[in-house]
Design a protein around this motif. Structure first.
Motif, PDB file in Angstrom:
ATOM      1  N   ARG A 163       0.852  -1.191   0.000  1.00 19.69           N
ATOM      2  CA  ARG A 163       0.000   0.000   0.000  1.00 19.69           C
ATOM      3  C   ARG A 163       0.883   1.235   0.000  1.00 19.69           C
ATOM      4  O   ARG A 163       1.819   1.346   0.788  1.00 19.69           O
ATOM      5  CB  ARG A 163      -0.921  -0.011   1.209  1.00 19.69           C
ATOM      6  N   TRP A 164       0.561   2.171  -0.877  1.00 15.87           N
ATOM      7  CA  TRP A 164       1.386   3.355  -1.049  1.00 15.87           C
ATOM      8  C   TRP A 164       0.563   4.616  -0.858  1.00 15.87           C
ATOM      9  O   TRP A 164      -0.591   4.676  -1.241  1.00 15.87           O
ATOM     10  CB  TRP A 164       2.004   3.368  -2.444  1.00 15.87           C
ATOM     11  N   ARG A 165       1.193   5.615  -0.289  1.00 20.80           N
ATOM     12  CA  ARG A 165       0.557   6.929  -0.168  1.00 20.80           C
ATOM     13  C   ARG A 165       1.372   7.922  -0.977  1.00 20.80           C
ATOM     14  O   ARG A 165       2.585   8.033  -0.823  1.00 20.80           O
ATOM     15  CB  ARG A 165       0.520   7.382   1.286  1.00 20.80           C
ATOM     16  N   LYS A 166       0.697   8.651  -1.827  1.00 20.78           N
ATOM     17  CA  LYS A 166       1.381   9.635  -2.652  1.00 20.78           C
ATOM     18  C   LYS A 166       1.691  10.867  -1.817  1.00 20.78           C
ATOM     19  O   LYS A 166       0.847  11.366  -1.101  1.00 20.78           O
ATOM     20  CB  LYS A 166       0.482  10.026  -3.821  1.00 20.78           C
ATOM     21  N   TYR A 167       2.925  11.329  -1.869  1.00 22.95           N
ATOM     22  CA  TYR A 167       3.264  12.495  -1.066  1.00 22.95           C
ATOM     23  C   TYR A 167       3.817  13.631  -1.903  1.00 22.95           C
ATOM     24  O   TYR A 167       4.177  14.678  -1.368  1.00 22.95           O
ATOM     25  CB  TYR A 167       4.250  12.129   0.050  1.00 22.95           C
TER      26      TYR A 167
ATOM     27  N   CYS B 198       5.517   3.972   1.348  1.00 24.73           N
ATOM     28  CA  CYS B 198       4.782   2.820   1.869  1.00 24.73           C
ATOM     29  C   CYS B 198       3.987   3.258   3.102  1.00 24.73           C
ATOM     30  O   CYS B 198       4.506   3.953   3.966  1.00 24.73           O
ATOM     31  CB  CYS B 198       5.735   1.676   2.221  1.00 24.73           C
ATOM     32  N   THR B 199       2.719   2.849   3.165  1.00 26.14           N
ATOM     33  CA  THR B 199       1.862   3.312   4.253  1.00 26.14           C
ATOM     34  C   THR B 199       2.052   2.529   5.549  1.00 26.14           C
ATOM     35  O   THR B 199       1.540   2.923   6.580  1.00 26.14           O
ATOM     36  CB  THR B 199       0.376   3.228   3.868  1.00 26.14           C
TER      37      THR B 199
ATOM     38  N   THR C 219       5.846   1.071  10.084  1.00 29.76           N
ATOM     39  CA  THR C 219       7.255   0.841  10.409  1.00 29.76           C
ATOM     40  C   THR C 219       8.142   0.844   9.171  1.00 29.76           C
ATOM     41  O   THR C 219       9.337   0.628   9.274  1.00 29.76           O
ATOM     42  CB  THR C 219       7.432  -0.514  11.121  1.00 29.76           C
ATOM     43  N   CYS C 220       7.546   1.077   8.039  1.00 30.18           N
ATOM     44  CA  CYS C 220       8.274   0.943   6.781  1.00 30.18           C
ATOM     45  C   CYS C 220       8.469   2.309   6.129  1.00 30.18           C
ATOM     46  O   CYS C 220       7.558   3.122   6.102  1.00 30.18           O
ATOM     47  CB  CYS C 220       7.506   0.018   5.839  1.00 30.18           C
ATOM     48  N   SER C 221       9.644   2.553   5.626  1.00 31.59           N
ATOM     49  CA  SER C 221       9.914   3.861   5.031  1.00 31.59           C
ATOM     50  C   SER C 221      10.330   3.742   3.568  1.00 31.59           C
ATOM     51  O   SER C 221      11.049   4.577   3.051  1.00 31.59           O
ATOM     52  CB  SER C 221      10.994   4.589   5.816  1.00 31.59           C
ATOM     53  N   VAL C 222       9.866   2.682   2.936  1.00 28.74           N
ATOM     54  CA  VAL C 222      10.205   2.484   1.530  1.00 28.74           C
ATOM     55  C   VAL C 222       9.470   3.517   0.669  1.00 28.74           C
ATOM     56  O   VAL C 222       8.329   3.859   0.930  1.00 28.74           O
ATOM     57  CB  VAL C 222       9.830   1.056   1.080  1.00 28.74           C
TER      58      VAL C 222
END
Length: 210
Positions: free
Chosen positions: A136-140, A157-158, A161-164
């Motif tokens: 799951r991805w959030r557009k920033y 990445c939403t 704990t993940c900062s991909v």
DNA sequence: CGCGTTTGACCTGCGC
DNA sequence: GCGCAGGTCAAACGCG
């Protein structure tokens, strides 16, 4: 993803030379597991394409400096092997939380992270910009890119704990090609994959009793 | 209401 | 030092 021959990439060299696969050699490439990096997620097939035509043209890897960019003509990626990557990311996260300000939040830190995170890039031939890779991805952010008709989109990445991160950009020279660049390594399982596999695993466990 | 997108502002690095 | 380009933030907004 039939028709794709999974292939290990030779261990990343210490030089910053670029290792590209020609487009006529479609395959997934990722470094050996000993490098502690995950393979890039495999995007799902796109239905508008014929079955025998691979969606992934190539994946390229290289190791070297953080100073790089995706050229409009030759999309490329870099991979930097750094076993301390998670430490760097965690330090950055803590710093960010304690030093909030508008616009400039975590700027120096992002540079630090940039210099130590593995990156994968690959091209896909698709009408859709967004590939369903299971995460799951959030557009920033979105930025117009010089010499390109299409903007570059930035996703994170939403998972908490993940900062991909990943960048998605369509080539102006060949508008059917989307270049996706992954930055970092997921530290959690692929949600979609787990959704699919969990009932299967349960069923297997159940059947194994007999 | 929660989550994701949009978008303008801001920051950094780099070349000149 | 200045300007440009790339990358990021966060408020506002939309949608289910």
């Amino acid at each position: 993803m039939e028709g794709h021959q999974a292939q290990y990439y030779p261990p990343p060299s210490t030089s910053s030379s670029l290792a590209l696969l020609p487009p006529q050699n479609p395959s997934y490439l990722f470094p050996p597991s000993s490098t502690s990096m995950n393979p890039p997620p495999l995007p799902e097939p796109h239905h508008h394409q014929q079955a025998q035509v691979p969606d992934i043209d190539w994946i390229s890897l290289l190791s070297g400096h953080h100073d790089h960019q995706i050229n409009n003509n030759e999309p490329a990626a870099m991979v930097e092997v750094n076993n301390n990557e998670n430490n760097v990311i965690e330090a950055a996260r803590e710093e960010r939380g304690s030093n909030k300000r508008k616009g400039g939040e975590g700027r120096k830190i992002s540079v630090m992270k940039k210099a130590s995170r593995p990156r994968f890039a690959f091209q896909t031939r698709s009408a859709d910009d967004i590939l369903d890779d299971g995460y799951r991805w959030r557009k920033y952010g979105q930025k117009a890119v010089k010499n390109s008709l299409y903007p570059r989109s930035y996703y994170r990445c939403t998972h908490h704990t993940c900062s991909v991160k990943k960048q998605v950009q369509r080539l102006s020279k060949d508008t059917s090609i989307v270049v996706t660049t992954y930055e970092g390594v997921h530290n959690h399982p692929c949600e979609k994959l787990m959704e699919t596999l969990t009932p299967l695993l349960k069923q297997m466990q159940f059947l194994s009793r007999f």
